[in-house]
Design a protein around this motif. Structure first.
Motif, PDB file in Angstrom:
ATOM      1  N   GLY A  49      40.359  31.968  39.939  1.00  0.00           N
ATOM      2  CA  GLY A  49      39.045  32.444  39.554  1.00  0.00           C
ATOM      3  C   GLY A  49      39.162  33.419  38.403  1.00  0.00           C
ATOM      4  O   GLY A  49      40.258  33.804  38.013  1.00  0.00           O
TER       5      GLY A  49
ATOM      6  N   SER B 143      37.225  37.031  36.909  1.00  0.00           N
ATOM      7  CA  SER B 143      36.237  38.093  37.075  1.00  0.00           C
ATOM      8  C   SER B 143      35.988  38.750  35.732  1.00  0.00           C
ATOM      9  O   SER B 143      36.935  39.106  35.027  1.00  0.00           O
TER      10      SER B 143
ATOM     11  N   GLU C  27      24.006  40.181  43.957  1.00  0.00           N
ATOM     12  CA  GLU C  27      24.208  41.124  45.061  1.00  0.00           C
ATOM     13  C   GLU C  27      24.415  42.514  44.479  1.00  0.00           C
ATOM     14  O   GLU C  27      24.939  42.660  43.388  1.00  0.00           O
TER      15      GLU C  27
ATOM     16  N   GLN D 101      26.722  42.198  41.311  1.00  0.00           N
ATOM     17  CA  GLN D 101      27.676  41.116  41.136  1.00  0.00           C
ATOM     18  C   GLN D 101      26.978  39.775  41.244  1.00  0.00           C
ATOM     19  O   GLN D 101      26.060  39.612  42.037  1.00  0.00           O
TER      20      GLN D 101
ATOM     21  N   LYS E  47      28.366  36.073  42.062  1.00  0.00           N
ATOM     22  CA  LYS E  47      29.572  35.392  42.520  1.00  0.00           C
ATOM     23  C   LYS E  47      29.378  33.888  42.424  1.00  0.00           C
ATOM     24  O   LYS E  47      28.389  33.356  42.881  1.00  0.00           O
TER      25      LYS E  47
ATOM     26  N   ASN F 208      33.399  35.501  38.895  1.00  0.00           N
ATOM     27  CA  ASN F 208      32.612  36.649  39.355  1.00  0.00           C
ATOM     28  C   ASN F 208      32.226  37.463  38.144  1.00  0.00           C
ATOM     29  O   ASN F 208      33.071  37.765  37.297  1.00  0.00           O
TER      30      ASN F 208
ATOM     31  N   THR G 132      30.607  41.108  37.206  1.00  0.00           N
ATOM     32  CA  THR G 132      30.228  42.421  37.719  1.00  0.00           C
ATOM     33  C   THR G 132      29.631  43.231  36.583  1.00  0.00           C
ATOM     34  O   THR G 132      30.216  43.300  35.503  1.00  0.00           O
TER      35      THR G 132
END
Length: 120
Positions: free
Chosen positions: A8, A10, A34, A41, A43, A48, A50
């Motif tokens: 993944g 981020s 969220e 964030q 997701k 991801n 942020t």
């Protein structure tokens, strides 16, 4: 040594812009967001994103970050994005690479391409 596999990615963005406004913009284009109070964030299965308050200074990124989102209705998604602080920079229109797209600039330096594949 065994080969590593990327599971993944981020992306962390720090900003002095209104994080809640950025969260509303991302929700408007159909993403599940969220968090609260200056930290949110998004997701996904392999990414991801942020966004948090606290950058020392906002600067224009070199190259920037483009989030490409496949949506069912580009026109409706672009309207929802502009209703939540976005500004359409291009489109909605058919592209030369097989999509109907709109590029929308949002709060906190966000840029999204809202797209749906189209036939020839």
């Amino acid at each position: 040594m065994d080969t590593a596999t990327v599971s993944g990615l981020s992306v962390i963005m720090e900003t002095n812009d209104d994080v809640d406004r950025a969260a509303g913009f991302l929700s408007a284009v159909g993403l599940e967001v969220e968090g609260e109070d200056g930290f949110v964030q998004v997701k996904g299965p392999s990414l991801n994103l942020t966004i948090m308050r606290g950058a020392m200074i906002d600067t224009t990124p070199h190259g920037g970050l483009l989030i490409q989102l496949r949506v069912a209705d580009v026109d409706a998604a672009a309207k929802a994005a502009t209703d939540h602080g976005g500004e359409v920079g291009w489109g909605p229109a058919k592209t030369d690479f097989g999509t109907y797209s709109a590029y929308v600039k949002g709060p906190a330096g966000l840029t999204v391409e809202l797209l749906t594949p189209v036939g020839d």
